[in-house]
Design a protein around this motif. Structure first.
Motif, short mmCIF file in Angstrom:
data_model
loop_
_atom_site.label_atom_id
_atom_site.label_comp_id
_atom_site.label_asym_id
_atom_site.label_seq_id
_atom_site.Cartn_x
_atom_site.Cartn_y
_atom_site.Cartn_z
N GLU A 54 1.57 6.68 -0.08
CA GLU A 54 0.65 6.52 -1.23
C GLU A 54 -0.10 7.82 -1.49
O GLU A 54 -0.31 8.19 -2.66
CB GLU A 54 -0.31 5.37 -0.98
CG GLU A 54 0.36 4.01 -1.04
CD GLU A 54 -0.57 2.87 -0.67
OE1 GLU A 54 -1.61 3.11 0.00
OE2 GLU A 54 -0.25 1.73 -1.03
N THR A 55 -0.50 8.51 -0.45
CA THR A 55 -1.20 9.79 -0.61
C THR A 55 -0.27 10.82 -1.24
O THR A 55 -0.66 11.55 -2.16
CB THR A 55 -1.72 10.30 0.75
OG1 THR A 55 -2.59 9.32 1.30
CG2 THR A 55 -2.46 11.61 0.61
N GLY A 58 0.43 9.80 -4.85
CA GLY A 58 -0.79 9.95 -5.65
C GLY A 58 -1.16 11.40 -5.93
O GLY A 58 -1.84 11.69 -6.91
N SER A 59 -0.71 12.31 -5.08
CA SER A 59 -1.06 13.72 -5.26
C SER A 59 -0.15 14.43 -6.27
O SER A 59 -0.46 15.53 -6.70
CB SER A 59 -1.00 14.45 -3.91
OG SER A 59 0.33 14.52 -3.45
N ASP A 66 8.40 5.90 -5.27
CA ASP A 66 7.37 4.88 -5.13
C ASP A 66 7.35 4.48 -3.65
O ASP A 66 8.16 4.95 -2.87
CB ASP A 66 7.60 3.67 -6.04
CG ASP A 66 8.92 2.97 -5.76
OD1 ASP A 66 9.56 3.24 -4.73
OD2 ASP A 66 9.33 2.13 -6.59
#
Length: 91
Positions: A54-55, A58-59, A66
């Motif tokens: 997720e990090t 998200g970055s 995904d």
């Protein structure tokens, strides 16, 4: 007119807080088991992989990646633990 105001407020409590009883927060036993299972080593590892994904995703401003596989791995590990604990207590 004063009589009408008294009739209207007479049936209603003046302070609503007094009438409301403090409700105990109900705790779902399944949630307790899930929380306990999330502390297991396998779940901690899969959660870390999910958070790393997720990090990473998200970055980035644009990516096709995904974290579906990581999410499913975590949920599978947690639910496997939950099922084992629940079925063990039911037997």
């Amino acid at each position: 007119m004063v009589f009408e105001e008294k009739m209207i407020t007479n049936g209603e409590p003046e302070d609503e807080e007094e009438e409301e009883e403090e409700e105990e927060e109900m705790v779902d036993p399944l949630e307790l088991v899930r929380q306990k299972c999330e502390e297991a080593e396998n779940c901690v590892n899969t959660r870390e992989r999910l958070e790393e994904c997720e990090t990473r995703v998200g970055s980035r401003s644009s990516t096709m990646e995904d974290c579906t596989e990581e999410l499913f791995d975590f949920l599978h590990a947690r639910d496997h633990c939950v099922a084992h604990k629940l079925f063990h207590t039911v037997k």
